[in-house]
Write a protein that holds these residues in place. Structure first.
Motif, PDB file in Angstrom:
ATOM      1  N   PRO A  16       0.897  -1.154  -0.182  1.00  0.00           N
ATOM      2  CA  PRO A  16      -0.084  -0.073  -0.131  1.00  0.00           C
ATOM      3  C   PRO A  16       0.815   1.332  -0.208  1.00  0.00           C
ATOM      4  N   ILE A  17       1.715   1.345  -1.087  1.00  0.00           N
ATOM      5  CA  ILE A  17       2.834   2.590  -1.197  1.00  0.00           C
ATOM      6  C   ILE A  17       2.385   2.981  -2.449  1.00  0.00           C
ATOM      7  N   THR A  18       2.720   4.452  -2.456  1.00  0.00           N
ATOM      8  CA  THR A  18       2.804   5.359  -3.712  1.00  0.00           C
ATOM      9  C   THR A  18       4.138   5.511  -3.871  1.00  0.00           C
ATOM     10  N   GLY A  19       4.473   4.995  -5.259  1.00  0.00           N
ATOM     11  CA  GLY A  19       6.316   5.005  -5.457  1.00  0.00           C
ATOM     12  C   GLY A  19       6.074   6.440  -5.911  1.00  0.00           C
ATOM     13  N   LEU A  20       7.320   7.376  -5.541  1.00  0.00           N
ATOM     14  CA  LEU A  20       7.427   8.539  -6.236  1.00  0.00           C
ATOM     15  C   LEU A  20       8.816   8.856  -6.697  1.00  0.00           C
ATOM     16  N   ILE A  21       8.973   9.101  -7.926  1.00  0.00           N
ATOM     17  CA  ILE A  21      10.159   9.176  -8.553  1.00  0.00           C
ATOM     18  C   ILE A  21      10.383  10.631  -8.636  1.00  0.00           C
ATOM     19  N   LEU A  22      11.780  11.213  -8.180  1.00  0.00           N
ATOM     20  CA  LEU A  22      12.070  12.564  -7.968  1.00  0.00           C
ATOM     21  C   LEU A  22      12.830  12.874  -9.279  1.00  0.00           C
ATOM     22  N   ALA A  23      12.167  13.349 -10.157  1.00  0.00           N
ATOM     23  CA  ALA A  23      12.805  13.785 -11.410  1.00  0.00           C
ATOM     24  C   ALA A  23      12.747  15.429 -11.748  1.00  0.00           C
ATOM     25  N   GLY A  24      12.547  16.081 -10.927  1.00  0.00           N
ATOM     26  CA  GLY A  24      12.451  17.417 -10.972  1.00  0.00           C
ATOM     27  C   GLY A  24      13.618  18.449 -10.656  1.00  0.00           C
ATOM     28  N   GLY A  25      14.855  18.046 -10.600  1.00  0.00           N
ATOM     29  CA  GLY A  25      15.939  18.606 -10.159  1.00  0.00           C
ATOM     30  C   GLY A  25      16.599  19.353 -11.426  1.00  0.00           C
ATOM     31  N   ALA A  26      17.583  20.182 -11.197  1.00  0.00           N
ATOM     32  CA  ALA A  26      17.866  21.221 -12.333  1.00  0.00           C
ATOM     33  C   ALA A  26      18.779  20.498 -13.249  1.00  0.00           C
ATOM     34  N   LYS A  35      17.675  14.954 -16.138  1.00  0.00           N
ATOM     35  CA  LYS A  35      18.288  13.752 -16.020  1.00  0.00           C
ATOM     36  C   LYS A  35      17.644  12.469 -16.089  1.00  0.00           C
ATOM     37  N   GLY A  36      16.090  12.649 -16.241  1.00  0.00           N
ATOM     38  CA  GLY A  36      15.000  11.431 -16.479  1.00  0.00           C
ATOM     39  C   GLY A  36      15.253  11.002 -17.797  1.00  0.00           C
ATOM     40  N   TRP A  37      15.881  11.763 -18.832  1.00  0.00           N
ATOM     41  CA  TRP A  37      16.072  11.481 -20.234  1.00  0.00           C
ATOM     42  C   TRP A  37      17.439  11.111 -20.610  1.00  0.00           C
ATOM     43  N   VAL A  38      18.237  11.307 -19.690  1.00  0.00           N
ATOM     44  CA  VAL A  38      19.710  10.662 -19.907  1.00  0.00           C
ATOM     45  C   VAL A  38      19.876   9.318 -20.049  1.00  0.00           C
ATOM     46  N   LEU A  39      20.498   8.876 -21.042  1.00  0.00           N
ATOM     47  CA  LEU A  39      20.551   7.359 -21.201  1.00  0.00           C
ATOM     48  C   LEU A  39      21.471   6.656 -20.277  1.00  0.00           C
ATOM     49  N   TRP A  40      21.177   5.616 -19.574  1.00  0.00           N
ATOM     50  CA  TRP A  40      22.009   4.932 -18.976  1.00  0.00           C
ATOM     51  C   TRP A  40      21.833   3.246 -19.327  1.00  0.00           C
ATOM     52  N   ARG A  41      22.653   2.530 -19.822  1.00  0.00           N
ATOM     53  CA  ARG A  41      22.738   1.194 -20.373  1.00  0.00           C
ATOM     54  C   ARG A  41      21.635   1.192 -21.484  1.00  0.00           C
ATOM     55  N   ASN A  42      21.586   2.110 -22.100  1.00  0.00           N
ATOM     56  CA  ASN A  42      20.469   2.279 -23.517  1.00  0.00           C
ATOM     57  C   ASN A  42      19.065   2.402 -23.301  1.00  0.00           C
ATOM     58  N   ALA A  43      18.742   2.971 -22.014  1.00  0.00           N
ATOM     59  CA  ALA A  43      17.530   3.283 -21.679  1.00  0.00           C
ATOM     60  C   ALA A  43      17.570   4.587 -21.050  1.00  0.00           C
ATOM     61  N   PRO A  44      16.567   5.549 -20.980  1.00  0.00           N
ATOM     62  CA  PRO A  44      16.363   6.541 -20.068  1.00  0.00           C
ATOM     63  C   PRO A  44      16.388   6.534 -18.432  1.00  0.00           C
ATOM     64  N   LEU A  45      17.143   7.193 -17.770  1.00  0.00           N
ATOM     65  CA  LEU A  45      17.127   7.011 -16.443  1.00  0.00           C
ATOM     66  C   LEU A  45      15.743   6.918 -15.897  1.00  0.00           C
ATOM     67  N   ILE A  46      14.701   7.333 -16.265  1.00  0.00           N
ATOM     68  CA  ILE A  46      13.184   7.556 -15.871  1.00  0.00           C
ATOM     69  C   ILE A  46      12.776   5.730 -15.871  1.00  0.00           C
ATOM     70  N   THR A  47      13.288   5.197 -17.257  1.00  0.00           N
ATOM     71  CA  THR A  47      12.758   4.060 -17.399  1.00  0.00           C
ATOM     72  C   THR A  47      13.264   3.069 -16.266  1.00  0.00           C
ATOM     73  N   ASP A  70       6.355  14.674 -21.957  1.00  0.00           N
ATOM     74  CA  ASP A  70       7.194  13.410 -22.285  1.00  0.00           C
ATOM     75  C   ASP A  70       7.042  12.200 -21.181  1.00  0.00           C
ATOM     76  N   TYR A  71       6.894  13.072 -19.660  1.00  0.00           N
ATOM     77  CA  TYR A  71       6.721  11.991 -18.816  1.00  0.00           C
ATOM     78  C   TYR A  71       5.380  11.582 -18.792  1.00  0.00           C
ATOM     79  N   SER A 107       9.920   7.611  -1.788  1.00  0.00           N
ATOM     80  CA  SER A 107      10.555   8.269  -2.906  1.00  0.00           C
ATOM     81  C   SER A 107      11.840   7.772  -3.305  1.00  0.00           C
ATOM     82  N   ILE A 108      12.211   7.910  -4.624  1.00  0.00           N
ATOM     83  CA  ILE A 108      13.464   7.403  -5.087  1.00  0.00           C
ATOM     84  C   ILE A 108      13.911   8.618  -6.018  1.00  0.00           C
ATOM     85  N   PRO A 109      15.380   8.947  -6.298  1.00  0.00           N
ATOM     86  CA  PRO A 109      15.781   9.965  -7.268  1.00  0.00           C
ATOM     87  C   PRO A 109      15.790   9.089  -8.541  1.00  0.00           C
ATOM     88  N   VAL A 110      15.618   9.828  -9.574  1.00  0.00           N
ATOM     89  CA  VAL A 110      15.552   9.509 -10.920  1.00  0.00           C
ATOM     90  C   VAL A 110      16.789   8.777 -11.480  1.00  0.00           C
TER      91      VAL A 110
END
Length: 196
Positions: A16-26, A35-47, A70-71, A107-110
């Motif tokens: 019973p948890i809402t997972g929150l991705i913190l992708a709002g940084g500068a 940073k959410g759209w930066v590629l890491w291992r061929n996929a965006p970090l948000i993925t 996009d989000y 909450s987790i950072p993106v």
């Protein structure tokens, strides 16, 4: 040879948890990119962040301040900080607590793609009777990685209203549980050299 089967977290019902991705940084150290759209291992970090939360959360929210369409196209609700001046992750947590459909918010950072995929279950197991779980390694706190009950929202709002922004200063006086994780899985992709 041991043939006992282990139950993967994906075989269990969501928590019973809402997972929150913190992708709002500068993204200053990443050259100002989202940073959410930066590629890491061929996929965006948000993925990668979505995959970490997917199995064990009842819902996922994305906290973002740019590229909102996009989000939203990823199929999850997108929330933004109350001010658009990149005031830090507590603003995203505050918005997430206000918008969450569940009483608990994790909450987790993106930009932490190596987080364990059973992170939410680990947090849930250590929380006991506390309203807050904070992650730390042997080296330091990783204070944007929290499991937080929504009843802490007024406390957080009051801290923000007084100008507070540092995560550790917010929870310092609260009664919280700690989840210890290895520093290696807490790796942040803050700068281009962190992506290799």
């Amino acid at each position: 040879m041991d043939h006992r089967e282990t139950v993967s977290s994906s075989a269990l019902p969501p928590l019973p948890i809402t997972g929150l991705i913190l992708a709002g940084g500068a993204g200053r150290r990443m050259g100002g990119v989202d940073k959410g759209w930066v590629l890491w291992r061929n996929a965006p970090l948000i993925t990668h962040a979505i995959q970490i939360l997917q199995a064990d959360s009842a819902e996922i929210l994305i906290s973002a301040n740019r590229q909102l369409e996009d989000y939203r196209a990823l199929g999850y609700p997108v929330i933004s900080d109350s001010c658009a001046t990149f005031e830090g992750p507590l603003m995203g947590l505050n918005a997430g607590l206000a918008a969450a459909g569940q009483d608990w918010v994790a909450s987790i950072p993106v930009d932490s793609p190596l987080l364990p995929h059973d992170l939410l279950r680990q947090m849930w197991q250590v929380k006991m009777d506390k309203d807050l779980v904070v992650v730390r390694s042997d080296q330091r706190w990783h204070a944007v990685l929290v499991l937080c009950h929504r009843r802490l929202l007024p406390h957080l709002q009051a801290y923000l209203d007084q100008g507070g922004r540092r995560v550790q200063d917010w929870f310092r006086d609260l009664d919280y549980a700690t989840l210890h994780l290895d520093e290696a899985v807490l790796h942040n992709c803050n700068a281009p050299e962190d992506l290799s």
